[in-house]
Motif scaffolding. Sequence first.
Motif, PDB file in Angstrom:
ATOM      1  N   UNK A  64       3.312  -1.797  13.860  1.00  0.00           N
ATOM      2  CA  UNK A  64       3.168  -0.337  13.936  1.00  0.00           C
ATOM      3  C   UNK A  64       3.125   0.312  12.550  1.00  0.00           C
ATOM      4  N   UNK A  65       2.304   1.316  12.427  1.00  0.00           N
ATOM      5  CA  UNK A  65       2.313   2.129  11.210  1.00  0.00           C
ATOM      6  C   UNK A  65       3.595   2.945  11.254  1.00  0.00           C
ATOM      7  N   UNK A  66       4.478   2.688  10.302  1.00  0.00           N
ATOM      8  CA  UNK A  66       5.785   3.347  10.321  1.00  0.00           C
ATOM      9  C   UNK A  66       6.134   4.016   9.001  1.00  0.00           C
ATOM     10  N   UNK A  67       5.138   4.239   8.156  1.00  0.00           N
ATOM     11  CA  UNK A  67       5.425   4.879   6.884  1.00  0.00           C
ATOM     12  C   UNK A  67       5.805   6.333   7.103  1.00  0.00           C
ATOM     13  N   UNK A  68       6.806   6.778   6.335  1.00  0.00           N
ATOM     14  CA  UNK A  68       7.246   8.171   6.360  1.00  0.00           C
ATOM     15  C   UNK A  68       7.905   8.467   5.021  1.00  0.00           C
ATOM     16  N   UNK A  69       8.221   9.707   4.793  1.00  0.00           N
ATOM     17  CA  UNK A  69       8.909  10.080   3.557  1.00  0.00           C
ATOM     18  C   UNK A  69      10.196   9.270   3.480  1.00  0.00           C
ATOM     19  N   UNK A  70      10.407   8.638   2.329  1.00  0.00           N
ATOM     20  CA  UNK A  70      11.577   7.794   2.114  1.00  0.00           C
ATOM     21  C   UNK A  70      11.303   6.305   2.256  1.00  0.00           C
ATOM     22  N   UNK A  71      10.132   5.920   2.787  1.00  0.00           N
ATOM     23  CA  UNK A  71       9.791   4.508   2.933  1.00  0.00           C
ATOM     24  C   UNK A  71       9.531   3.890   1.559  1.00  0.00           C
ATOM     25  N   UNK A  72      10.083   2.700   1.332  1.00  0.00           N
ATOM     26  CA  UNK A  72       9.832   1.957   0.091  1.00  0.00           C
ATOM     27  C   UNK A  72       8.463   1.289   0.187  1.00  0.00           C
ATOM     28  N   UNK A  78      -2.288   4.308 -10.597  1.00  0.00           N
ATOM     29  CA  UNK A  78      -3.529   4.830 -11.183  1.00  0.00           C
ATOM     30  C   UNK A  78      -4.720   3.913 -10.918  1.00  0.00           C
ATOM     31  N   UNK A  79      -4.629   3.122  -9.836  1.00  0.00           N
ATOM     32  CA  UNK A  79      -5.695   2.210  -9.423  1.00  0.00           C
ATOM     33  C   UNK A  79      -6.115   1.269 -10.555  1.00  0.00           C
ATOM     34  N   UNK A  80      -5.132   0.868 -11.387  1.00  0.00           N
ATOM     35  CA  UNK A  80      -5.408   0.029 -12.551  1.00  0.00           C
ATOM     36  C   UNK A  80      -5.147  -1.452 -12.303  1.00  0.00           C
ATOM     37  N   UNK A  81      -4.746  -1.815 -11.068  1.00  0.00           N
ATOM     38  CA  UNK A  81      -4.553  -3.220 -10.753  1.00  0.00           C
ATOM     39  C   UNK A  81      -3.125  -3.706 -10.797  1.00  0.00           C
ATOM     40  N   UNK A  82      -2.198  -2.885 -11.261  1.00  0.00           N
ATOM     41  CA  UNK A  82      -0.794  -3.274 -11.310  1.00  0.00           C
ATOM     42  C   UNK A  82      -0.024  -2.580 -10.198  1.00  0.00           C
ATOM     43  N   UNK A  83       0.807  -3.345  -9.478  1.00  0.00           N
ATOM     44  CA  UNK A  83       1.574  -2.832  -8.351  1.00  0.00           C
ATOM     45  C   UNK A  83       2.990  -2.519  -8.805  1.00  0.00           C
ATOM     46  N   UNK A  84       3.475  -1.315  -8.440  1.00  0.00           N
ATOM     47  CA  UNK A  84       4.815  -0.883  -8.829  1.00  0.00           C
ATOM     48  C   UNK A  84       5.560  -0.347  -7.614  1.00  0.00           C
ATOM     49  N   UNK A  85       6.860  -0.607  -7.607  1.00  0.00           N
ATOM     50  CA  UNK A  85       7.716  -0.174  -6.507  1.00  0.00           C
ATOM     51  C   UNK A  85       8.000   1.316  -6.596  1.00  0.00           C
ATOM     52  N   UNK A  86       8.063   1.944  -5.428  1.00  0.00           N
ATOM     53  CA  UNK A  86       8.382   3.360  -5.364  1.00  0.00           C
ATOM     54  C   UNK A  86       8.743   3.761  -3.949  1.00  0.00           C
TER      55      UNK A  86
END
Length: 116
Positions: A64-72, A78-86
Amino acid sequence: MTAGIIALSGAAANAQTAGDWVLGNYKGAGYWFPGIAEKVQGGKVTIRYDDGDRETVGLNAVRPYDWMIGTKVECNYKNAGNWYAGTIASLAGEKIGIAYDDGDKETTKTGRCRTR
């Protein structure tokens, strides 16, 4: 769009109908990306991911799509190829605001983000 995911079977989710928003385990790599179930048939789901890729997977590769405000999440900063946590700070359809763990912020598209 909202997720119309109803039936759960263990870790697998059945997209009830084409058009449901889901998370797919793209290429079985362990990362879950958002997309739309285009076709649901014979125990398989064809997903059009928010970044434009398409893939047909078994039901165990859809949840299920379960993304919401507060989801990690992890996003391609910046679509530069590097993935960062947020963390999702805002969400409106495919527009997503990210507060990165290092203090940076960005508004991007859901197709540039994933979860584990």
